[in-house]
Design a protein around this motif. Structure first.
Motif, PDB file in Angstrom:
ATOM      1  N   ILE A   1       0.845  -1.196   0.000  1.00 34.40           N
ATOM      2  CA  ILE A   1       0.000   0.000   0.000  1.00 34.40           C
ATOM      3  C   ILE A   1       0.875   1.240   0.000  1.00 34.40           C
ATOM      4  CG2 ILE A   1      -1.836   1.251   1.205  1.00 34.40           C
ATOM      5  CD1 ILE A   1      -2.543  -1.326   2.647  1.00 34.40           C
ATOM      6  N   THR A   2       0.556   2.202  -0.866  1.00 39.55           N
ATOM      7  CA  THR A   2       1.214   3.499  -0.835  1.00 39.55           C
ATOM      8  C   THR A   2       0.158   4.574  -0.618  1.00 39.55           C
ATOM      9  OG1 THR A   2       1.043   3.902  -3.226  1.00 39.55           O
ATOM     10  CG2 THR A   2       2.988   2.699  -2.430  1.00 39.55           C
ATOM     11  N   LEU A   3       0.603   5.704  -0.088  1.00 39.74           N
ATOM     12  CA  LEU A   3      -0.313   6.789   0.235  1.00 39.74           C
ATOM     13  C   LEU A   3       0.304   8.130  -0.134  1.00 39.74           C
ATOM     14  CD1 LEU A   3      -2.772   8.105   1.743  1.00 39.74           C
ATOM     15  CD2 LEU A   3      -1.396   7.928   3.839  1.00 39.74           C
ATOM     16  N   ARG A   4      -0.522   8.975  -0.749  1.00 37.97           N
ATOM     17  CA  ARG A   4      -0.149  10.375  -0.987  1.00 37.97           C
ATOM     18  C   ARG A   4      -1.272  11.270  -0.467  1.00 37.97           C
ATOM     19  NH1 ARG A   4       4.189  11.428  -4.334  1.00 37.97           N
ATOM     20  NH2 ARG A   4       5.027   9.614  -5.464  1.00 37.97           N
ATOM     21  N   TYR A   5      -0.875  12.330   0.235  1.00 40.76           N
ATOM     22  CA  TYR A   5      -1.831  13.321   0.721  1.00 40.76           C
ATOM     23  C   TYR A   5      -1.510  14.647   0.057  1.00 40.76           C
ATOM     24  CZ  TYR A   5      -4.272  16.556   3.833  1.00 40.76           C
ATOM     25  OH  TYR A   5      -5.086  17.544   4.324  1.00 40.76           O
ATOM     26  N   LYS A   6      -2.427  15.136  -0.774  1.00 39.67           N
ATOM     27  CA  LYS A   6      -2.222  16.344  -1.573  1.00 39.67           C
ATOM     28  C   LYS A   6      -0.925  16.245  -2.367  1.00 39.67           C
ATOM     29  CE  LYS A   6      -4.862  19.463   1.423  1.00 39.67           C
ATOM     30  NZ  LYS A   6      -4.866  20.721   2.217  1.00 39.67           N
ATOM     31  N   GLY A   7      -0.662  15.046  -2.870  1.00 39.83           N
ATOM     32  CA  GLY A   7       0.500  14.818  -3.719  1.00 39.83           C
ATOM     33  C   GLY A   7       1.761  14.435  -2.991  1.00 39.83           C
ATOM     34  N   GLU A   8       1.809  14.626  -1.678  1.00 44.46           N
ATOM     35  CA  GLU A   8       3.002  14.324  -0.890  1.00 44.46           C
ATOM     36  C   GLU A   8       2.923  12.904  -0.339  1.00 44.46           C
ATOM     37  OE1 GLU A   8       5.694  16.245  -0.497  1.00 44.46           O
ATOM     38  OE2 GLU A   8       4.774  17.744  -1.816  1.00 44.46           O
ATOM     39  N   ARG A   9       4.021  12.161  -0.451  1.00 44.61           N
ATOM     40  CA  ARG A   9       4.044  10.780   0.031  1.00 44.61           C
ATOM     41  C   ARG A   9       3.939  10.747   1.554  1.00 44.61           C
ATOM     42  NH1 ARG A   9       5.254   6.520  -2.918  1.00 44.61           N
ATOM     43  NH2 ARG A   9       6.346   7.755  -4.520  1.00 44.61           N
ATOM     44  N   GLN A  10       3.112   9.826   2.058  1.00 48.54           N
ATOM     45  CA  GLN A  10       2.883   9.684   3.493  1.00 48.54           C
ATOM     46  C   GLN A  10       2.991   8.210   3.879  1.00 48.54           C
ATOM     47  OE1 GLN A  10       1.982  12.247   5.715  1.00 48.54           O
ATOM     48  NE2 GLN A  10       2.251  13.783   4.098  1.00 48.54           N
ATOM     49  N   ASN A  11       3.097   7.977   5.184  1.00 44.81           N
ATOM     50  CA  ASN A  11       3.142   6.611   5.716  1.00 44.81           C
ATOM     51  C   ASN A  11       1.715   6.044   5.751  1.00 44.81           C
ATOM     52  OD1 ASN A  11       3.431   4.235   7.149  1.00 44.81           O
ATOM     53  ND2 ASN A  11       4.648   5.129   8.788  1.00 44.81           N
ATOM     54  N   PRO A  12       1.426   4.972   5.002  1.00 39.44           N
ATOM     55  CA  PRO A  12       0.068   4.401   4.976  1.00 39.44           C
ATOM     56  C   PRO A  12      -0.415   3.896   6.331  1.00 39.44           C
ATOM     57  CG  PRO A  12       1.401   3.553   3.164  1.00 39.44           C
ATOM     58  CD  PRO A  12       2.334   4.266   4.090  1.00 39.44           C
ATOM     59  N   TYR A  13       0.520   3.658   7.244  1.00 37.70           N
ATOM     60  CA  TYR A  13       0.121   3.168   8.567  1.00 37.70           C
ATOM     61  C   TYR A  13      -0.777   4.178   9.278  1.00 37.70           C
ATOM     62  CZ  TYR A  13       0.518   0.576  12.942  1.00 37.70           C
ATOM     63  OH  TYR A  13       0.228  -0.167  14.057  1.00 37.70           O
TER      64      TYR A  13
END
Length: 331
Positions: A143-155
């Motif tokens: 799983i990968t996560l981006r918030y407003k384009g910025e990479r974040q920790n999916p945890y």
């Protein structure tokens, strides 16, 4: 007489208003609980976000996602949203990208994608099947996560889901169930309890009473999250067989509790427990002798509370659950 009737009418209207408000509150917490979902039925992190030893090169490298243990499992949307992209490449394998407002979540290494681009989805909807495609050393969910384009920790999403569900479960427990909901609970599980009595000789009333008490009429966290309606802890055999469990603080910290696929599996396992050697003396009692069954279960160590027999008896008597024992003993 007019004044008394008027007072009665006012009280009735107040009670109706409170009941309606209580139902609205319950509906709110239920809807909020259903607004989030874990990506898999059972969560076990195998590789965290951040620097780690690359499994291919053996060198330290940045891991841009979160890996969860999985084997041919449905992958679920964590929130409401839509399918933004579906694709496949040599690194991510088959993947699906979901859009949840400012959040963009990708599920990678899938064996199959079951959603389509542009599809609107709700939390808990299946979007794919886990696999081992792309650059992968074994089946898992990446799983990968981006918030407003910025990479974040999916945890962060997993902890948010856990927080929301705990908040809702706590609110529903404090609110309690109405009598009608308790009746609905009994009507839902009475047929299965009757079948358990016919199969094992355990009074249906005892099964239902234990189920209601242990699960707080289906509102306990164990029941809502893990379909564990009897507070059953994972045995050594359960763990050695690799069966699913979750950890909760009970008599001790981080105790392991069984995770069941549904309520019926929980009931079947509970019956199997009572068929064990520890509860052998209970089987000397008739299937409609629910009083002695409860005493025997308590004395054999099922529960530590001194009020356990009394609380179960109260449920049986107040809801006349013993009538199901008689039904089970007829053809």
């Amino acid at each position: 007489m007019f004044q008394c009737n008027r007072l009665f009418l006012v009280i009735s209207l107040i009670v109706q208003t409170l009941c309606c408000q209580g139902q609205k509150d319950r509906d709110y917490w239920i809807e909020r609980y259903l607004s989030v979902s874990y990506p898999l039925q059972h969560i076990k992190v195998t590789s965290h976000y951040g620097n780690r030893k690359d499994p291919f090169t053996g060198k330290t490298a940045f891991h841009s996602g979160l890996d969860l243990k999985a084997r041919n499992e449905e992958v679920l949307s964590m929130f409401d949203g839509y399918v933004e992209q579906i694709g496949e490449d040599g690194r991510s394998g088959r993947y699906v990208v979901l859009r949840h407002g400012d959040y963009q979540v990708s599920y990678c290494h899938l064996s199959k994608v079951t959603a389509y681009e542009g599809e609107e989805i709700l939390a808990g909807d299946a979007v794919g099947i886990t696999g081992n495609t792309g650059r992968s050393t074994g089946e898992h969910l990446h799983i990968t996560l981006r918030y407003k384009g910025e990479r974040q920790n999916p945890y962060l999403l997993l902890t948010r889901i856990q927080k929301v569900r705990k908040e809702c479960a706590d609110a529903l427990r404090q609110d309690g169930l109405t009598d009608s909901s308790q009746v609905a609970f009994i009507e839902t599980y009475a047929p299965a309890a009757i079948e358990q009595q016919r199969k094992y000789g355990i009074p249906a009333s005892v099964t239902l009473a234990q189920m209601a008490l242990e699960s707080r009429w289906g509102t306990s966290r164990l029941a809502m999250l893990d379909n564990n309606y009897f507070g059953i802890k994972a045995s050594t055999r359960w763990l050695s067989d690799g069966r699913p469990y979750n950890t909760y603080d009970d008599d001790k910290k981080d105790e392991k509790f069984c995770v069941f696929s549904d309520a019926l599996e929980s009931m079947e396992y509970h019956s199997a427990v009572l068929m064990g050697e520890r509860y052998r003396r209970c089987r000397a009692f008739a299937p409609d002798d629910w009083q002695n069954w409860l005493v025997g279960i308590k004395e054999a160590g099922y529960a530590t509370s001194n009020a356990y027999v009394r609380e179960c008896s109260k449920i049986i008597v107040s809801h006349q659950l013993h009538r199901f024992d008689a039904v089970a003993m007829t053809d």
